[in-house]
Design an enzyme around this catalytic site. Sequence first.
Site, PDB file in Angstrom:
ATOM      1  N   ASP A  34       0.697  -1.154   0.033  1.00 56.28           N
ATOM      2  CA  ASP A  34       0.039  -0.213   0.065  1.00 56.28           C
ATOM      3  C   ASP A  34       0.943   1.027   0.193  1.00 56.28           C
ATOM      4  OD1 ASP A  34      -3.128   0.047   1.221  1.00 56.28           O
ATOM      5  OD2 ASP A  34      -2.183   2.062   0.495  1.00 56.28           O
ATOM      6  N   SER A 136     -17.276  -3.753  -8.642  1.00 56.71           N
ATOM      7  CA  SER A 136     -18.346  -2.948  -7.668  1.00 56.71           C
ATOM      8  C   SER A 136     -19.606  -3.228  -8.710  1.00 56.71           C
ATOM      9  CB  SER A 136     -17.976  -1.533  -7.850  1.00 56.71           C
ATOM     10  OG  SER A 136     -19.081  -0.868  -7.434  1.00 56.71           O
ATOM     11  N   TYR A 163     -14.699   7.035 -12.124  1.00 54.52           N
ATOM     12  CA  TYR A 163     -14.537   5.913 -11.152  1.00 54.52           C
ATOM     13  C   TYR A 163     -15.010   4.351 -11.747  1.00 54.52           C
ATOM     14  CZ  TYR A 163     -15.474   2.632  -7.471  1.00 54.52           C
ATOM     15  OH  TYR A 163     -15.687   1.454  -6.690  1.00 54.52           O
ATOM     16  N   LYS A 167     -13.620   0.775 -13.278  1.00 58.65           N
ATOM     17  CA  LYS A 167     -13.870  -0.704 -12.772  1.00 58.65           C
ATOM     18  C   LYS A 167     -14.256  -1.366 -14.055  1.00 58.65           C
ATOM     19  CE  LYS A 167     -13.502  -0.477  -8.394  1.00 58.65           C
ATOM     20  NZ  LYS A 167     -12.403  -1.005  -7.647  1.00 58.65           N
ATOM     21  N   PHE A 192     -21.580  -5.019  -3.227  1.00 59.62           N
ATOM     22  CA  PHE A 192     -22.555  -4.139  -3.045  1.00 59.62           C
ATOM     23  C   PHE A 192     -22.187  -3.325  -1.936  1.00 59.62           C
ATOM     24  CE2 PHE A 192     -25.557  -5.572  -6.210  1.00 59.62           C
ATOM     25  CZ  PHE A 192     -24.998  -6.776  -6.824  1.00 59.62           C
TER      26      PHE A 192
END
Length: 348
Positions: A34, A136, A163, A167, A192
């Site tokens: 990270d 997502s 965004y 995805k 979700f």
Amino acid sequence: MANNYVLVSGASGFIGSHTVVELLEAGFNVVGVDNFYNSDKDVIDGIRKIMELSNSKTKGEFYFEEIDCANYDSFKTVFTKYKGIVGSIHFAAYKAVSESLEKPLEYYRNNLFSLINLVDLTTAFCEKQNVVFSSSCTVYGEPALKDLPIKESHPLQKSLTPYGKTKQMCEDIIKDCANAYKNFNSCALRYFNPIGAHPTSLIGELPKGVPQNLVPYITQTAAGIRECLTIYGKDYNTPDGTCIRDYIWVVDLAKAHVAALKKMLDNTSFNWNAYNIGTGTGVSVLELVNCFIKTTGVDLKYKFGERRSGDVEQVWADATKAKRELGWEANTPLEDIIKSAWEWQKRL
Ligand code: WQD
């Protein structure tokens, strides 16, 4: 140094940190990476503290590297240092829907480069090539009522925000690579609404600044940090007029990643697949607020305001494919999830 590592990018993030814990508990050795762009360094300590408390007989070893996944050369050092990475779980991405409209180039560069680097390095350095991608339900856009609960076969709608587009592009990239490179397997887990915190309250959701998401805003209001919760819209075409979502406990979501990785490791000709990771139950904003008040006894201050632009009216998962193929399901009661979020907030 152990071997047979699982690499987790975005390891100090909300979902990443909970997934690292579940992988370690399941006996995997984990290399977390990270750059702390959107998370705190003390999350890594939280993971280590949880593992010290764990009485799992087969817990794995945890390593961490501060790396920017969008920087190929720095990301490459992980693959040369940790030989024997058998699978990766990719969380590292910018994820603020509204911010992506203001900074599209940053979102495309960071979210696409980090995934492309991961796939490139995996095919170059790893014998076992398995990538689980954090996707997502936004890839479905705004489904029609007749299409709910939504299935993985539902056509993907072009997202309205950079965004959401990143995805969808990342899903296409991993699917095309699975088809092109014979040893490369990938799967997209379509989340979700992840909420709640770890039962130890040592890790949880740490939004920076004013929370965008509902549950951290609720817990901060209950803690007196925020004045009053505004429920965005009371005039939707739903039973109580507020939006409906599929709220899933972050720990159940983390366990889905372990199940997906195991499926890919047991099945070298996995190729590509996608799974909805939800509870299968829709809950309205007002229902969740009332559940919080009933469960915690806190007299939460809230009011009804205007709709928030970009909000989908209602969406919840058909999660039967993940149950059938991964042997996974989310069945934690909403009251328990709410309790975990509140305990975490009180500890903060
Ligand atoms: C839920 C509901 C709001 C705050 C999720 C993920 C996000 C992204 C998109 C992840 C909505 C209402 C919220 C508040 C409110 N995908 N709300 N008052 O919008 O479903 O976003 O999917 O990859 O990361 O979180 O989640 O928590 O923002 O909103 O009334 O102060 O709560 O209108 O109906 P959302 P959310």
